[in-house]
Enzyme design. Structure first.
Site, mmCIF file in Angstrom:
data_model
loop_
_atom_site.group_PDB
_atom_site.id
_atom_site.type_symbol
_atom_site.label_atom_id
_atom_site.label_comp_id
_atom_site.label_asym_id
_atom_site.label_seq_id
_atom_site.Cartn_x
_atom_site.Cartn_y
_atom_site.Cartn_z
ATOM 1 N N LYS A 96 15.457 65.598 68.976
ATOM 2 C CA LYS A 96 14.076 65.088 69.196
ATOM 3 C C LYS A 96 13.136 65.514 67.961
ATOM 4 O O LYS A 96 12.385 64.490 67.480
ATOM 5 C CB LYS A 96 13.293 66.314 70.285
ATOM 6 N N ARG A 156 22.504 73.591 61.860
ATOM 7 C CA ARG A 156 21.061 73.211 61.588
ATOM 8 C C ARG A 156 20.399 74.120 60.840
ATOM 9 O O ARG A 156 20.417 75.186 60.741
ATOM 10 C CB ARG A 156 20.151 73.157 63.016
ATOM 11 N N ARG A 174 17.639 78.868 62.209
ATOM 12 C CA ARG A 174 16.653 79.818 63.109
ATOM 13 C C ARG A 174 17.591 81.043 63.480
ATOM 14 O O ARG A 174 18.832 80.461 63.926
ATOM 15 C CB ARG A 174 16.254 78.960 64.116
ATOM 16 N N ARG A 211 20.322 79.222 75.832
ATOM 17 C CA ARG A 211 19.229 78.032 75.729
ATOM 18 C C ARG A 211 19.869 76.723 76.360
ATOM 19 O O ARG A 211 18.956 76.060 77.169
ATOM 20 C CB ARG A 211 19.012 77.698 74.355
HETATM 21 P P1 ADP Z 1 14.808 72.825 70.114
HETATM 22 O O1 ADP Z 1 14.143 72.378 68.906
HETATM 23 O O2 ADP Z 1 16.084 73.461 69.777
HETATM 24 O O3 ADP Z 1 14.853 72.399 71.490
HETATM 25 P P2 ADP Z 1 12.330 74.370 70.114
HETATM 26 O O4 ADP Z 1 11.941 74.615 68.769
HETATM 27 O O5 ADP Z 1 11.773 73.110 71.011
HETATM 28 O O6 ADP Z 1 13.816 74.187 70.141
HETATM 29 O O7 ADP Z 1 11.915 75.426 70.979
HETATM 30 C C1 ADP Z 1 12.163 76.876 70.493
HETATM 31 C C2 ADP Z 1 12.037 77.820 71.753
HETATM 32 O O8 ADP Z 1 10.564 77.901 72.062
HETATM 33 C C3 ADP Z 1 12.466 77.622 73.091
HETATM 34 O O9 ADP Z 1 13.932 78.175 73.118
HETATM 35 C C4 ADP Z 1 11.698 78.332 74.027
HETATM 36 O O10 ADP Z 1 11.770 79.703 73.966
HETATM 37 C C5 ADP Z 1 10.233 78.184 73.333
HETATM 38 N N1 ADP Z 1 9.830 76.701 73.625
HETATM 39 C C6 ADP Z 1 9.511 75.675 73.081
HETATM 40 N N2 ADP Z 1 8.804 74.820 73.908
HETATM 41 C C7 ADP Z 1 8.627 75.475 75.136
HETATM 42 C C8 ADP Z 1 7.999 74.826 76.351
HETATM 43 N N3 ADP Z 1 7.628 73.726 76.526
HETATM 44 N N4 ADP Z 1 8.045 75.860 77.358
HETATM 45 C C9 ADP Z 1 8.327 76.943 77.168
HETATM 46 N N5 ADP Z 1 9.185 77.673 76.086
HETATM 47 C C10 ADP Z 1 9.061 76.600 74.929
HETATM 48 P P1 ADP Z 2 15.865 69.248 68.563
HETATM 49 O O1 ADP Z 2 14.698 68.928 67.932
HETATM 50 O O2 ADP Z 2 16.158 68.137 69.978
HETATM 51 O O3 ADP Z 2 16.435 70.521 68.837
HETATM 52 P P2 ADP Z 2 16.960 68.384 65.926
HETATM 53 O O4 ADP Z 2 16.243 67.082 65.809
HETATM 54 O O5 ADP Z 2 16.468 69.656 65.323
HETATM 55 O O6 ADP Z 2 17.094 68.406 67.460
HETATM 56 O O7 ADP Z 2 18.459 68.128 65.436
HETATM 57 C C1 ADP Z 2 19.337 69.041 65.787
HETATM 58 C C2 ADP Z 2 20.315 69.216 64.551
HETATM 59 O O8 ADP Z 2 21.177 67.868 64.897
HETATM 60 C C3 ADP Z 2 19.760 69.056 63.307
HETATM 61 O O9 ADP Z 2 20.749 69.797 62.373
HETATM 62 C C4 ADP Z 2 19.863 67.400 62.798
HETATM 63 O O10 ADP Z 2 19.922 67.410 61.349
HETATM 64 C C5 ADP Z 2 21.098 67.079 63.563
HETATM 65 N N1 ADP Z 2 20.745 65.625 64.093
HETATM 66 C C6 ADP Z 2 19.678 64.925 64.812
HETATM 67 N N2 ADP Z 2 20.113 63.945 65.120
HETATM 68 C C7 ADP Z 2 21.347 63.791 64.985
HETATM 69 C C8 ADP Z 2 22.416 62.517 65.034
HETATM 70 N N3 ADP Z 2 21.924 61.345 65.680
HETATM 71 N N4 ADP Z 2 23.572 62.613 64.412
HETATM 72 C C9 ADP Z 2 23.961 63.757 64.009
HETATM 73 N N5 ADP Z 2 23.138 64.942 63.868
HETATM 74 C C10 ADP Z 2 22.048 64.770 64.291
#
Ligand code: ADP
Ligand code: ADP
Ligand code: ZN
Length: 230
Positions: A21, A135, A168, A179
């Site tokens: 994302k 990551r 992180r 998660r």
């Molecule tokens: P990722 O990119 O790995 O999906 P995020 O950076 O979006 O993780 O979120 C990190 C943490 O922040 C989540 O595990 C949760 O604890 C909190 N968080 C983020 N977005 C939300 C949401 N929309 N509702 C509740 N908690 C959230």
């Molecule tokens: P999210 O925001 O959904 O948690 P991220 O964009 O942070 O996901 O991506 C999670 C990890 O996977 C990062 O280390 C990123 O560089 C890697 N990544 C993202 N998209 C791809 C892909 N299409 N193929 C391989 N690795 C990816």
């Protein structure tokens, strides 16, 4: 339901932690010149600034739990009301529960607005774990890197802003497993919610970053053929 061309453009990204994302919304945000609103980044900023909201959110984030809906909805809706969102926003990581989705819908409807498109990046569990464990994230701008799949040009430095890269704490193996459980239980039901609204596009997120991006552009109505409704 159909948003007009002169209406603000709201795009929303679903998908598990690690689905890509952040990577995709960052690319789309600069292409469309519309801000990317990441609830996770907003929480991490509050934690860094040691606000009350940050202190409360940290209790949940450290355990891999979702922050309560009331706190999250208030924070994101305030952000959407800021001047730079006048032309719309790309939401990354919000909503993550049905009550959040309902609050967002009602909040936008009150302004005569609606979400245009929901993009769900679909990635298998084992690949998610592999991505999160490798990551590295930029401390300054939140850009995502991966040691194997998307390495930075200069080790430890962000390509976009030169900021310092870090891993992180909630990307540690134990927290990642939890998660993902939370995602399947609380967030995956949003697929049905948005399918029912007729705006869900499910995309294979296991392809390379550039290949996913091409499909994302199509789904967002910016590509050659805009037909990938799932
Ligand atoms: P990722 O990119 O790995 O999906 P995020 O950076 O979006 O993780 O979120 C990190 C943490 O922040 C989540 O595990 C949760 O604890 C909190 N968080 C983020 N977005 C939300 C949401 N929309 N509702 C509740 N908690 C959230
Ligand atoms: P999210 O925001 O959904 O948690 P991220 O964009 O942070 O996901 O991506 C999670 C990890 O996977 C990062 O280390 C990123 O560089 C890697 N990544 C993202 N998209 C791809 C892909 N299409 N193929 C391989 N690795 C990816
Ligand atoms: Zn950066």
């Amino acid at each position: 339901m159909v948003a007009h061309a002169d209406q603000p453009l709201y795009l929303l990204f679903l998908g598990a932690p690690g689905a890509g994302k952040g990577t995709q919304t960052a690319m789309l945000s600069s292409a469309l010149d519309i801000p990317r609103i990441s609830s996770g980044d907003l929480f991490r900023e509050h934690i860094r600034n040691q606000t009350d909201l940050g202190r409360e959110a940290k209790l949940y984030i450290d355990k891999g739990e979702l922050v309560p809906d009331a706190v999250t909805v208030g924070m994101v809706m305030r952000r959407l009301g800021e001047a730079d969102c006048a032309r719309g926003a790309i939401l990354d990581g919000f909503p993550r529960t049905i009550p959040q989705a309902e609050a967002l819908e009602a909040g936008l409807a009150a302004r005569g607005q609606a979400i245009r498109t929901v993009i769900d990046l679909v990635v298998d569990h084992d690949i998610l774990v592999e991505r999160l464990s490798g990551r590295w994230m930029c401390r300054s701008c939140g850009a995502s890197y991966h040691l194997a799949f998307h390495p930075p040009a200069v080790a430890g430095r962000c390509d976009v802003c030169g900021g310092e890269l870090y891993q992180r704490e909630d990307d540690s193996p134990a927290t990642v497993t939890h998660r993902l459980e939370v995602y399947y239980r609380q967030t995956a039901p949003l697929q049905e919610f948005y399918r029912g609204r007729g705006i869900l596009h499910q995309i294979d997120g296991e392809q390379p970053i550039e290949a996913v991006y091409e499909v994302v552009l199509n789904a967002a109505g910016m590509g050659e053929d805009a037909d990938s409704t799932g």
